[in-house]
Motif scaffolding. Structure first.
Motif, PDB file in Angstrom:
ATOM      1  N   ARG A 463      89.187  50.349  -0.934  1.00  0.00           N
ATOM      2  CA  ARG A 463      88.395  49.410  -1.720  1.00  0.00           C
ATOM      3  C   ARG A 463      87.013  49.204  -1.101  1.00  0.00           C
ATOM      4  O   ARG A 463      86.005  49.107  -1.797  1.00  0.00           O
ATOM      5  CB  ARG A 463      89.122  48.077  -1.833  1.00  0.00           C
ATOM      6  CG  ARG A 463      90.275  48.115  -2.832  1.00  0.00           C
ATOM      7  CD  ARG A 463      91.039  46.822  -2.859  1.00  0.00           C
ATOM      8  NE  ARG A 463      92.039  46.828  -3.919  1.00  0.00           N
ATOM      9  CZ  ARG A 463      93.105  46.046  -3.960  1.00  0.00           C
ATOM     10  NH1 ARG A 463      93.308  45.182  -2.977  1.00  0.00           N
ATOM     11  NH2 ARG A 463      93.969  46.119  -4.945  1.00  0.00           N
ATOM     12  N   VAL A 466      84.984  52.185  -2.004  1.00  0.00           N
ATOM     13  CA  VAL A 466      84.577  52.112  -3.408  1.00  0.00           C
ATOM     14  C   VAL A 466      83.402  51.159  -3.573  1.00  0.00           C
ATOM     15  O   VAL A 466      82.422  51.459  -4.288  1.00  0.00           O
ATOM     16  CB  VAL A 466      85.762  51.674  -4.291  1.00  0.00           C
ATOM     17  CG1 VAL A 466      85.284  51.286  -5.682  1.00  0.00           C
ATOM     18  CG2 VAL A 466      86.793  52.787  -4.390  1.00  0.00           C
ATOM     19  N   GLU A 467      83.482  50.007  -2.925  1.00  0.00           N
ATOM     20  CA  GLU A 467      82.381  49.041  -3.022  1.00  0.00           C
ATOM     21  C   GLU A 467      81.087  49.624  -2.463  1.00  0.00           C
ATOM     22  O   GLU A 467      80.007  49.433  -3.027  1.00  0.00           O
ATOM     23  CB  GLU A 467      82.755  47.759  -2.276  1.00  0.00           C
ATOM     24  CG  GLU A 467      83.850  46.954  -2.962  1.00  0.00           C
ATOM     25  CD  GLU A 467      84.265  45.744  -2.154  1.00  0.00           C
ATOM     26  OE1 GLU A 467      83.650  45.525  -1.074  1.00  0.00           O
ATOM     27  OE2 GLU A 467      85.184  45.024  -2.582  1.00  0.00           O
ATOM     28  N   SER A 470      79.841  52.262  -4.951  1.00  0.00           N
ATOM     29  CA  SER A 470      79.350  51.628  -6.175  1.00  0.00           C
ATOM     30  C   SER A 470      77.972  51.009  -5.945  1.00  0.00           C
ATOM     31  O   SER A 470      77.078  51.114  -6.789  1.00  0.00           O
ATOM     32  CB  SER A 470      80.329  50.544  -6.634  1.00  0.00           C
ATOM     33  OG  SER A 470      81.576  51.098  -6.964  1.00  0.00           O
ATOM     34  N   ALA A 473      75.439  53.793  -5.808  1.00  0.00           N
ATOM     35  CA  ALA A 473      75.180  54.371  -7.130  1.00  0.00           C
ATOM     36  C   ALA A 473      74.233  53.502  -7.942  1.00  0.00           C
ATOM     37  O   ALA A 473      73.396  53.996  -8.711  1.00  0.00           O
ATOM     38  CB  ALA A 473      76.498  54.573  -7.878  1.00  0.00           C
ATOM     39  N   GLN A 474      74.369  52.195  -7.775  1.00  0.00           N
ATOM     40  CA  GLN A 474      73.484  51.293  -8.514  1.00  0.00           C
ATOM     41  C   GLN A 474      72.043  51.392  -8.051  1.00  0.00           C
ATOM     42  O   GLN A 474      71.113  51.121  -8.813  1.00  0.00           O
ATOM     43  CB  GLN A 474      73.988  49.851  -8.364  1.00  0.00           C
ATOM     44  CG  GLN A 474      75.305  49.594  -9.083  1.00  0.00           C
ATOM     45  CD  GLN A 474      75.832  48.205  -8.823  1.00  0.00           C
ATOM     46  OE1 GLN A 474      75.191  47.422  -8.125  1.00  0.00           O
ATOM     47  NE2 GLN A 474      76.996  47.903  -9.385  1.00  0.00           N
ATOM     48  N   ASP A 486      78.808  62.136  -4.375  1.00  0.00           N
ATOM     49  CA  ASP A 486      79.363  60.803  -4.158  1.00  0.00           C
ATOM     50  C   ASP A 486      80.155  60.327  -5.365  1.00  0.00           C
ATOM     51  O   ASP A 486      81.154  59.644  -5.241  1.00  0.00           O
ATOM     52  CB  ASP A 486      78.228  59.811  -3.869  1.00  0.00           C
ATOM     53  CG  ASP A 486      77.900  59.771  -2.377  1.00  0.00           C
ATOM     54  OD1 ASP A 486      78.674  60.354  -1.604  1.00  0.00           O
ATOM     55  OD2 ASP A 486      76.876  59.153  -2.030  1.00  0.00           O
ATOM     56  N   GLY A 487      79.666  60.691  -6.571  1.00  0.00           N
ATOM     57  CA  GLY A 487      80.386  60.310  -7.772  1.00  0.00           C
ATOM     58  C   GLY A 487      81.761  60.943  -7.818  1.00  0.00           C
ATOM     59  O   GLY A 487      82.736  60.316  -8.208  1.00  0.00           O
ATOM     60  N   LEU A 490      83.834  59.062  -5.467  1.00  0.00           N
ATOM     61  CA  LEU A 490      84.218  57.777  -6.044  1.00  0.00           C
ATOM     62  C   LEU A 490      85.388  57.942  -6.999  1.00  0.00           C
ATOM     63  O   LEU A 490      86.356  57.178  -6.970  1.00  0.00           O
ATOM     64  CB  LEU A 490      83.023  57.152  -6.763  1.00  0.00           C
ATOM     65  CG  LEU A 490      83.273  55.818  -7.471  1.00  0.00           C
ATOM     66  CD1 LEU A 490      83.756  54.776  -6.471  1.00  0.00           C
ATOM     67  CD2 LEU A 490      82.000  55.356  -8.156  1.00  0.00           C
ATOM     68  N   SER A 491      85.342  58.973  -7.856  1.00  0.00           N
ATOM     69  CA  SER A 491      86.439  59.211  -8.796  1.00  0.00           C
ATOM     70  C   SER A 491      87.737  59.492  -8.054  1.00  0.00           C
ATOM     71  O   SER A 491      88.808  59.005  -8.406  1.00  0.00           O
ATOM     72  CB  SER A 491      86.105  60.380  -9.728  1.00  0.00           C
ATOM     73  OG  SER A 491      84.966  60.089 -10.493  1.00  0.00           O
ATOM     74  N   LEU A 494      89.065  56.280  -6.569  1.00  0.00           N
ATOM     75  CA  LEU A 494      89.659  55.411  -7.581  1.00  0.00           C
ATOM     76  C   LEU A 494      91.060  55.883  -7.937  1.00  0.00           C
ATOM     77  O   LEU A 494      91.986  55.079  -8.104  1.00  0.00           O
ATOM     78  CB  LEU A 494      88.773  55.358  -8.828  1.00  0.00           C
ATOM     79  CG  LEU A 494      87.476  54.570  -8.663  1.00  0.00           C
ATOM     80  CD1 LEU A 494      86.575  54.765  -9.872  1.00  0.00           C
ATOM     81  CD2 LEU A 494      87.779  53.085  -8.467  1.00  0.00           C
TER      82      LEU A 494
END
Length: 501
Positions: A463, A466-467, A470, A473-474, A486-487, A490-491, A494
């Motif tokens: 987690r 993931v944070e 995320s 990515a923003q 990185d995407g 992330l997938s 998840l």
């Protein structure tokens, strides 16, 4: 007498105030400590009550006041001094032991009651003999104000249809400020714990629930408490104090029992097994003690009085197996010995009776309790095998349900089914097996806990990752080779997080 299902007292129809003829005697018990002025105001309100004076007595339990409490101007009132101990629990217990009424009405020394307060309470006790009536207490700064209920009380009553839907937690509103109970029910529950100076009313409420009580809040039983309560003034300090011991005494407060291995004074489930052969009994008891539900106690039933201390053959003793069972568990704090099976699980909320030759699975008790709790079932029968004598069963009984059934004539199981509900399940489904097939109670439960802890650590780490991703990515306005990687990461995380629970 009307039967109440769970705590839904809506089937009871109390008479309108002023329209009935009471017959029960009433003792108002007031614990008091250095509060002569407040008490005189409370006694003045009691002198104006519509409930017949000839049926009412007032007992003030003086908890060591200096100068001692004096009563003036109220016939039928008397003072008893607390002889042993001190505090609210000791005072309440001393007062109720001195009381002669058929109903005990607890009252704080700084309460001002409406004139029909006692009558409103007593209507319910004339309908059923296992009601616990809770008056509507409002807090005021000075006498004469309308006042307000505590936010906790207001929310609880609104969310539970005035406790009709409160289930097994209705006792949490039991308070010493203004509640009443039949004296015989109070004494059957064990009276007030004189060791407790705070939360004695909550702990007593729990035991009254196990004794079969129906909790009835009556908005017509109005009273005003002058000044804030201790909880209102110092809520965090009160909780810090009370939670240090309530976990031991009230197993329903599951969130106070989050330690995986602690021994607790009052078990959540009491398991009853019969002492048969040494190996068979050991397999039954050890399996129960090794389960994932840790706050249990086991009662082993056998003729323990026959184990005398005279000279004997150590290896050829006719009572050898019985003696070996006693040797094995006599220093285990979760095991007790009894000559006859207990008639009730009290104060534990559940009693499980296991027939000889059968052993619980590691998660059996946890699953059976989870099955019984949502619908507040009073009885779960577990079919294990068929014999010439019928179906061999294990039984999980809700203590409150069988206590309630004892107030009525008829078969206990039928009464419990009517007022709480019952269910049959298969032993195979819930992991109860013959002792010959039972897994040895090695370290499996500890291993499962270790694995669960490891998985939780993995989930926390995932987690956090993931944070982090995320947030990164923003910050990126458009994708590039690195963000794409990185995407993908992330997938993948998840998916891993979902599979980890």
């Amino acid at each position: 007498m009307t039967k109440v299902r769970h705590n839904d007292y809506g089937s009871l129809r109390p008479p309108a105030i002023g329209s009935w003829d009471p017959i029960l005697t009433l003792s108002v018990v007031i614990p008091a400590y250095d509060c002569q002025g407040e008490l005189e105001r409370t006694l003045a309100a009691l002198a104006r009550q519509t409930y017949p004076a000839e049926l009412t007595e007032v007992v003030v339990a003086d908890d060591g006041s200096e100068p001692p409490i004096e009563l003036r101007g109220l016939p039928g009132a008397r003072v008893v001094r607390v002889g042993e101990g001190w505090g609210r629990g000791a005072a309440r217990q001393a007062g109720q032991l001195a009381a002669a009424g058929e109903v005990i009405h607890w009252l704080d020394a700084d309460m001002i009651l409406d004139a029909d307060h006692l009558e409103a309470h007593m209507r319910w006790h004339h309908l059923i003999d296992h009601a616990v009536v809770i008056g509507e207490t409002r807090f005021v700064e000075t006498p004469g104000e309308e006042g307000v209920q505590t936010e906790y009380t207001r929310r609880t009553l609104e969310s539970t249809r005035m406790l009709k839907d409160a289930g097994s937690s209705a006792y949490l509103l039991h308070t010493g400020a203004s509640t009443s109970v039949r004296a015989d029910l109070l004494r059957a529950a064990g009276g007030v714990d004189p060791r407790l100076d705070m939360a004695e009313d909550t702990e007593l409420g729990y035991r009254l629930a196990q004794a079969g009580a129906v909790f009835v809040p009556d908005p017509e039983a109005r009273g005003r408490h002058v000044g804030p309560s201790t909880v209102m003034r110092r809520e965090k300090d009160v909780h810090r104090h009370n939670w240090s011991f309530l976990g031991d005494l009230v197993p329903d407060l599951r969130w106070l029992r989050n330690h995986p291995r602690r021994h607790w004074l009052v078990p959540y489930v009491r398991v009853v097994v019969a002492a048969t052969g040494y190996e068979e009994t050991r397999a039954c008891v050890d399996a129960a003690l090794a389960g994932t539900l840790g706050d249990i106690a086991v009662t082993v039933v056998g003729p323990w009085g026959r184990l005398t201390g005279e000279r004997r053959s150590s290896l050829d003793d006719p009572l050898l197996d019985l003696r070996l069972v006693h040797n094995l568990y006599r220093h285990e704090p979760r095991v007790t010995f009894a000559e006859t099976p207990p008639v009730s699980g009290a104060p534990a909320p559940f009693l499980l009776t296991l027939p000889p030759g059968w052993a619980l699975g590691a998660d059996t008790l946890s699953r059976l309790v989870r099955l019984a709790e949502p619908g507040m079932l009073g009885l779960v029968c577990v079919a294990l095998a068929e014999s010439a004598d019928g179906v061999v069963t294990a039984r999980l009984e809700r203590t409150a349900a069988f206590s309630r059934a004892a107030f009525f004539h008829g078969q206990a199981d039928d009464l419990v089914d009517e007022m709480f509900g019952s269910l049959w399940v298969s032993g195979d489904e819930y992991g109860i097996v013959p002792v010959a097939e039972a897994e040895p109670p090695s370290s499996d439960v500890a291993k499962w806990r270790a694995v669960a802890a490891k998985r939780l650590d993995e989930v926390k780490a995932l987690r956090a990752e993931v944070e982090r991703l995320s947030a990164e990515a923003q910050r990126l306005e458009r994708p590039s080779a690195e963000p794409v990687a990185d995407g993908r990461r992330l997938s993948s995380l998840l998916r891993h997080l979902r599979s980890a629970g």
